[in-house]
Design an enzyme around this catalytic site. Sequence first.
Site, PDB file in Angstrom:
ATOM      1  N   ASP A 101       0.848  -1.202   0.000  1.00  0.00           N
ATOM      2  CA  ASP A 101       0.000   0.000   0.000  1.00  0.00           C
ATOM      3  C   ASP A 101       0.882   1.250   0.000  1.00  0.00           C
ATOM      4  OD1 ASP A 101      -2.092  -1.755   0.321  1.00  0.00           O
ATOM      5  OD2 ASP A 101      -2.191  -1.486   2.495  1.00  0.00           O
TER       6      ASP A 101
HETATM    7  N1  URA Z   1      -1.181  -6.024   3.722  1.00  0.00           N
HETATM    8  C1  URA Z   1      -1.690  -4.782   3.761  1.00  0.00           C
HETATM    9  O1  URA Z   1      -2.754  -4.538   4.323  1.00  0.00           O
HETATM   10  N2  URA Z   1      -0.988  -3.806   3.149  1.00  0.00           N
HETATM   11  C2  URA Z   1       0.200  -4.003   2.552  1.00  0.00           C
HETATM   12  O2  URA Z   1       0.803  -3.063   2.027  1.00  0.00           O
HETATM   13  C3  URA Z   1       0.708  -5.310   2.530  1.00  0.00           C
HETATM   14  C4  URA Z   1      -0.006  -6.308   3.124  1.00  0.00           C
END
Ligand code: URA
Length: 234
Positions: A101
């Site tokens: 993310d």
């Molecule tokens: N899980 C998440 O919620 N975000 C990420 O960036 C990676 C795994």
Amino acid sequence: MRLDKYLCESSDLTRSQARTVLGSGEITVNDEVVTRGTYVVRDGDVVKWEDDVLELIGLRYLMLNKPAGYECSIRNSQHPPVLSLLDVDKRDRLHTVGRLDVDTTGLILITDDGQWTHRIISPRHQCDKVYLATLAEPLIENAEDRFTAGILLDGEDKPTLPAVLERVDERRARLTIQEGKYHQVRRMFAALGNHVLALHRERIGPVSLDPDLQPGESRYLTPAEVADLAKSSS
Ligand code: URA
């Protein structure tokens, strides 16, 4: 490999630019001018564009310490792409191995080897991903058991695969998962009524984020790291 393809793979030339350069007589193979794109380049041949030797780049494997605020996707983003942090030739050929993310930090692998990527991200190959999560609320008592049993995420019809949760302190936990569902870690903690304030990926399979890499810095993987990742997920 055909000479026109070789020129594209070893320089920034497009196919049509390669044809023009060939036609101008600026390309030599073993010191002989070659103008035909169909000429076959063999191992050991020396291809030059005027005085510069052109060498194939080959497959590349890197790790990056992703800072917050960078996007793994390159489409429709309001944030700069993580690939913009790399100072390498032919950057547009590279892709990230899975996604983090925008706000997530830490280890991201980058390559132009699609098969290698597939092995690492496919749930069938069960490659561990280890995250350190900082939480808004203290962890509930039976959190470990809930993660081991699998958690039914909002909008899914099957629970997550068993995951290993290790308490670091009251509001920090290290979580090992083998899948990569959309926002998976944040959604798993949300299912326990918690909220992830910060998320940092520490490890993928046998490869940990190099502690010498500052946020935004990258390095090539060693041949052993490349092989270990392929092996651990085969
Ligand atoms: N899980 C998440 O919620 N975000 C990420 O960036 C990676 C795994």
